[in-house]
Design an enzyme around this catalytic site. Structure first.
Site: not given
Length: 402
Positions: A38, A360, A383
């Site tokens: 990220r 994940g 999500g």
């Protein structure tokens, strides 16, 4: 993408960019980052602003501190890492609002970065609080959302803060990539055959996705705990396998079978499963048809026939999306199915297919097989990715457009 402004639409010279990132990265007991995907994906946005001699104020959340400041959830551990990655000193402020961060931003030189403390140390962050948003807005001239991982959340920094930047708000390069790649599936732009593989324990978060993608996907592969409600509704025996008890799920499944009866061959369920007599790695196991699981036993992985079938479909696909493991892969004895899927997608990608993997657990399984670098794109938000596949505009994107 045309109506959504990106950082490429702005020149940040002599401007302060308030950049919402998602630095909620996994760490070990020593506070060492175990997966920096990220952060790495947000670096091009940061570099673009810095190269134009703009100031950057980074805001992010980390974990679930529930409005209570603590060392455990402090973002301070990121300072050294970010400084090394960006090759410039990253400053840190232990507050997000008030006189102290305002002073630090004022003292910041153009081309420098200030990282603020965890947004979730303020309970207002998760409550769409106007006052909290207003105080944060004082810290920047241009708002940039590069936090795809939380773009589906109705949180202050995602949905309310952009309101204070009329005409001066945009998405970062990470967000731009996520939207573009997901559009290949949502708009049916990807090369056919298009295969979408959905796994994981819960069907409730993905059942709407099946309704949305069935019109353009060529193959929908369903594994893990998601498969058992399908089998049960068809009259099969699933033993003690995990099934969400939700009348809405049953109703929606019946609707899918009824409405899409002529397309039902698009949906592929496992034919066989590895079952266990207890939920642990060392339990007794055997392989049975998925619709004939005895009481006292539970399905914990897809079986050899199903692995072969799923991998054969992946092998002939040109566009592939995967979210969710097909078994309890964290138990070594029930990881073969998920690991096989990971390798099959990586191999097919090397032969020219486009692959997008999110969630994940799915990414963790790729890393188990050392093939995460062989995937076209690793999504930074499980999500948010699922919410996008329901064909609903994410709150974080709506807030930029409005």
């Amino acid at each position: 993408m045309k109506e959504i402004k990106t950082v490429d639409d702005f020149n940040f010279e002599n401007k302060t960019a308030l950049v919402r990132v998602d630095f909620n990265v996994p760490i070990n007991k020593l506070h060492e980052i175990t997966d920096d995907t990220r952060i790495r994906y947000s670096i091009p946005t940061i570099q673009k602003i810095i190269s134009e001699k703009g100031k950057i104020v980074l805001i992010s959340h980390f974990g679930r501190p529930k409005g209570i400041p603590s060392q455990t959830f402090s973002l301070k551990f990121l300072v050294d890492y970010l400084s090394k990655q960006l090759k410039i000193t990253v400053n840190f402020c232990e507050n997000c609002i008030g006189k102290i961060p305002l002073k630090k931003v004022d003292e910041l030189k153009y081309g420098e970065i200030l990282l603020l403390e965890n947004l979730r140390f303020y309970k207002e962050e998760e409550k769409e609080n106007e006052n909290f948003a207003y105080e944060l807005s004082k810290l920047g001239d241009i708002y940039v959302n590069d936090a795809f991982g939380v773009a589906h959340r109705y949180h202050t920094s995602i949905t309310i803060l952009p309101k204070f930047f009329s005409g001066k708000k945009c998405i970062g390069l990470l967000m731009k990539k996520e939207i573009q790649y997901l559009d290949q599936f949502l708009l049916g732009k990807g090369k056919k055959p298009i295969t979408i593989l959905l796994g994981g324990a819960k069907i409730s978060s993905k059942i709407e996705i099946i309704e949305n993608i069935i019109d353009f996907a060529d193959y929908i592969l369903i594994g893990g705990g998601m498969s058992y409600p399908f089998i049960k509704i068809k009259g099969g025996m699933v033993g003690d396998s995990i099934i969400e008890k939700n009348k809405k799920i049953e109703k929606t499944l019946k609707k899918i079978f009824r409405k899409y009866h002529n397309k039902i061959n698009i949906i592929h369920l496992p034919k066989d499963v590895v079952i266990a007599d207890s939920f642990k790695n060392e339990s007794n196991t055997k392989i049975v048809p998925i619709d004939s699981i005895p009481n006292g036993w539970m399905g914990l992985d897809i079986g050899p026939y199903s692995i072969k079938n799923f991998c054969q479909i992946i092998e002939k696909s040109k566009t592939i999306l995967w979210n969710g493991p097909v078994g309890v892969f964290e138990f070594e004895n029930f990881s073969l199915g998920t690991r096989s899927i990971a390798k099959a997608i990586a191999n097919r990608t090397e032969k020219g297919a486009f692959s997008l993997v999110g969630g994940g657990d799915s990414i963790a399984s790729l890393k188990m097989e050392n093939c995460e670098n062989k995937i076209s794109y690793l999504s930074t938000g499980g999500g948010a990715m699922l919410a996008s596949l329901k064909n609903k505009m994410l709150p974080g994107i709506s807030a930029i457009i409005l």
